[in-house]
Design a protein around this motif. Structure first.
Motif, PDB file in Angstrom:
ATOM      1  N   UNK A  75     -27.872  51.099  25.578  1.00 18.38           N
ATOM      2  CA  UNK A  75     -27.323  52.383  25.751  1.00 18.38           C
ATOM      3  C   UNK A  75     -26.348  52.076  26.617  1.00 18.38           C
ATOM      4  N   UNK A  76     -24.812  52.568  26.300  1.00 20.61           N
ATOM      5  CA  UNK A  76     -23.790  52.548  27.309  1.00 20.61           C
ATOM      6  C   UNK A  76     -24.080  53.159  28.581  1.00 20.61           C
ATOM      7  N   UNK A  77     -24.732  54.293  28.672  1.00 14.55           N
ATOM      8  CA  UNK A  77     -24.818  54.999  29.707  1.00 14.55           C
ATOM      9  C   UNK A  77     -25.754  54.005  30.904  1.00 14.55           C
ATOM     10  N   UNK A  78     -26.545  53.337  30.236  1.00 11.81           N
ATOM     11  CA  UNK A  78     -27.570  52.587  31.068  1.00 11.81           C
ATOM     12  C   UNK A  78     -26.443  51.292  31.826  1.00 11.81           C
ATOM     13  N   UNK A  79     -25.793  50.817  30.963  1.00 10.33           N
ATOM     14  CA  UNK A  79     -24.766  49.859  31.244  1.00 10.33           C
ATOM     15  C   UNK A  79     -23.923  50.415  32.273  1.00 10.33           C
ATOM     16  N   UNK A  80     -23.245  51.572  32.239  1.00  9.10           N
ATOM     17  CA  UNK A  80     -22.435  52.179  33.122  1.00  9.10           C
ATOM     18  C   UNK A  80     -23.305  52.231  34.398  1.00  9.10           C
ATOM     19  N   UNK A  81     -24.370  52.979  34.466  1.00  2.84           N
ATOM     20  CA  UNK A  81     -25.173  53.175  35.724  1.00  2.84           C
ATOM     21  C   UNK A  81     -25.468  51.845  36.281  1.00  2.84           C
ATOM     22  N   UNK A  82     -25.721  50.738  35.828  1.00  2.00           N
ATOM     23  CA  UNK A  82     -25.857  49.387  36.620  1.00  2.00           C
ATOM     24  C   UNK A  82     -24.542  49.149  36.883  1.00  2.00           C
ATOM     25  N   UNK A  83     -23.467  49.036  36.405  1.00  2.00           N
ATOM     26  CA  UNK A  83     -22.326  48.837  37.002  1.00  2.00           C
ATOM     27  C   UNK A  83     -21.674  49.891  38.173  1.00  2.00           C
ATOM     28  N   UNK A  84     -22.117  50.902  38.042  1.00  2.00           N
ATOM     29  CA  UNK A  84     -21.984  52.100  39.260  1.00  2.00           C
ATOM     30  C   UNK A  84     -22.860  51.393  40.476  1.00  2.00           C
ATOM     31  N   UNK A  85     -24.145  50.961  40.160  1.00  2.23           N
ATOM     32  CA  UNK A  85     -24.990  50.597  41.266  1.00  2.23           C
ATOM     33  C   UNK A  85     -24.512  49.261  41.904  1.00  2.23           C
ATOM     34  N   UNK A  86     -23.627  48.260  41.051  1.00  2.00           N
ATOM     35  CA  UNK A  86     -23.181  47.169  41.533  1.00  2.00           C
ATOM     36  C   UNK A  86     -21.967  47.470  42.505  1.00  2.00           C
ATOM     37  N   UNK A  87     -21.347  48.543  41.890  1.00  2.00           N
ATOM     38  CA  UNK A  87     -19.988  49.040  42.865  1.00  2.00           C
ATOM     39  C   UNK A  87     -20.468  49.367  44.181  1.00  2.00           C
ATOM     40  N   UNK A  88     -21.460  50.189  44.094  1.00  3.06           N
ATOM     41  CA  UNK A  88     -22.297  50.583  45.453  1.00  3.06           C
ATOM     42  C   UNK A  88     -22.498  49.655  46.314  1.00  3.06           C
ATOM     43  N   UNK A  89     -23.281  48.850  45.685  1.00  5.76           N
ATOM     44  CA  UNK A  89     -23.894  47.610  46.340  1.00  5.76           C
ATOM     45  C   UNK A  89     -22.733  46.882  47.162  1.00  5.76           C
ATOM     46  N   UNK A  90     -21.737  46.428  46.194  1.00  5.93           N
ATOM     47  CA  UNK A  90     -20.382  45.735  46.982  1.00  5.93           C
ATOM     48  C   UNK A  90     -19.926  46.449  48.099  1.00  5.93           C
ATOM     49  N   UNK A  91     -19.695  47.781  47.772  1.00 11.88           N
ATOM     50  CA  UNK A  91     -19.338  48.658  48.902  1.00 11.88           C
ATOM     51  C   UNK A  91     -20.189  48.776  50.237  1.00 11.88           C
ATOM     52  N   UNK A  92     -21.243  48.749  49.942  1.00 15.08           N
ATOM     53  CA  UNK A  92     -22.281  48.701  51.225  1.00 15.08           C
ATOM     54  C   UNK A  92     -22.414  47.425  51.846  1.00 15.08           C
ATOM     55  N   UNK A  93     -22.206  46.253  51.002  1.00  8.99           N
ATOM     56  CA  UNK A  93     -21.909  45.063  51.886  1.00  8.99           C
ATOM     57  C   UNK A  93     -20.746  45.064  52.644  1.00  8.99           C
ATOM     58  N   UNK A  94     -19.823  45.429  52.193  1.00 10.95           N
ATOM     59  CA  UNK A  94     -18.476  45.278  52.525  1.00 10.95           C
ATOM     60  C   UNK A  94     -18.567  46.276  53.936  1.00 10.95           C
ATOM     61  N   UNK A  95     -19.304  47.330  54.046  1.00  5.99           N
ATOM     62  CA  UNK A  95     -19.182  48.538  54.825  1.00  5.99           C
ATOM     63  C   UNK A  95     -20.019  47.452  56.138  1.00  5.99           C
ATOM     64  N   UNK A  96     -21.184  46.842  55.745  1.00  5.97           N
ATOM     65  CA  UNK A  96     -21.946  46.322  56.967  1.00  5.97           C
ATOM     66  C   UNK A  96     -21.238  45.127  57.445  1.00  5.97           C
ATOM     67  N   UNK A  97     -20.488  44.370  56.585  1.00  7.08           N
ATOM     68  CA  UNK A  97     -19.787  43.370  57.168  1.00  7.08           C
ATOM     69  C   UNK A  97     -18.577  43.866  58.382  1.00  7.08           C
ATOM     70  N   UNK A  98     -17.918  44.867  58.081  1.00  8.43           N
ATOM     71  CA  UNK A  98     -17.087  45.516  58.900  1.00  8.43           C
ATOM     72  C   UNK A  98     -17.682  46.130  60.084  1.00  8.43           C
ATOM     73  N   UNK A  99     -18.810  46.658  59.796  1.00  7.04           N
ATOM     74  CA  UNK A  99     -19.510  47.102  61.137  1.00  7.04           C
ATOM     75  C   UNK A  99     -19.997  45.882  62.021  1.00  7.04           C
ATOM     76  N   UNK A 100     -20.454  45.016  61.426  1.00  5.11           N
ATOM     77  CA  UNK A 100     -20.693  43.637  62.067  1.00  5.11           C
ATOM     78  C   UNK A 100     -19.693  43.173  62.803  1.00  5.11           C
ATOM     79  N   UNK A 101     -18.580  43.285  61.897  1.00  2.00           N
ATOM     80  CA  UNK A 101     -17.292  42.413  62.638  1.00  2.00           C
ATOM     81  C   UNK A 101     -16.916  43.091  63.870  1.00  2.00           C
ATOM     82  N   UNK A 102     -17.000  44.666  63.625  1.00  2.00           N
ATOM     83  CA  UNK A 102     -16.426  45.591  64.912  1.00  2.00           C
ATOM     84  C   UNK A 102     -17.441  45.332  65.969  1.00  2.00           C
ATOM     85  N   UNK A 103     -18.565  45.241  65.672  1.00  2.38           N
ATOM     86  CA  UNK A 103     -19.566  44.930  66.672  1.00  2.38           C
ATOM     87  C   UNK A 103     -19.381  43.929  67.476  1.00  2.38           C
TER      88      UNK A 103
END
Length: 83
Positions: A46-74
């Protein structure tokens, strides 16, 4: 009959081969969420499931980037305090 199914899956096989090649590249660079996103076009379901997995991956990437920025700032704050 076997030939027909083989030729029918040929474009699919090519798509999977391209996806797997890109997945291996992403994974070797440590970009695991991106590697998963590269798999999405090759998934059946189902395309909806594929879209959800894509959204989760995008959120995961954003979270990792945020953590890296916070670590760098610290780290930068600690270096500044040490001076």
């Amino acid at each position: 009959p076997r030939e027909a199914s083989s030729s029918a899956t040929s474009p699919r096989a090519a798509q999977l081969h391209r996806a797997l090649s890109q997945v291996q590249t992403c994974a070797s660079q440590g970009n695991f969420a991106e590697a998963i996103q590269e798999c999405l076009p090759a998934l059946l379901g189902p395309q909806e499931v594929v879209d959800i997995v894509g959204s989760l991956c995008a959120a995961w990437q954003a979270s990792i980037k945020k953590q890296k920025r916070e670590h760098q700032n610290a780290m930068e704050a600690m270096v500044s305090e040490a001076r």
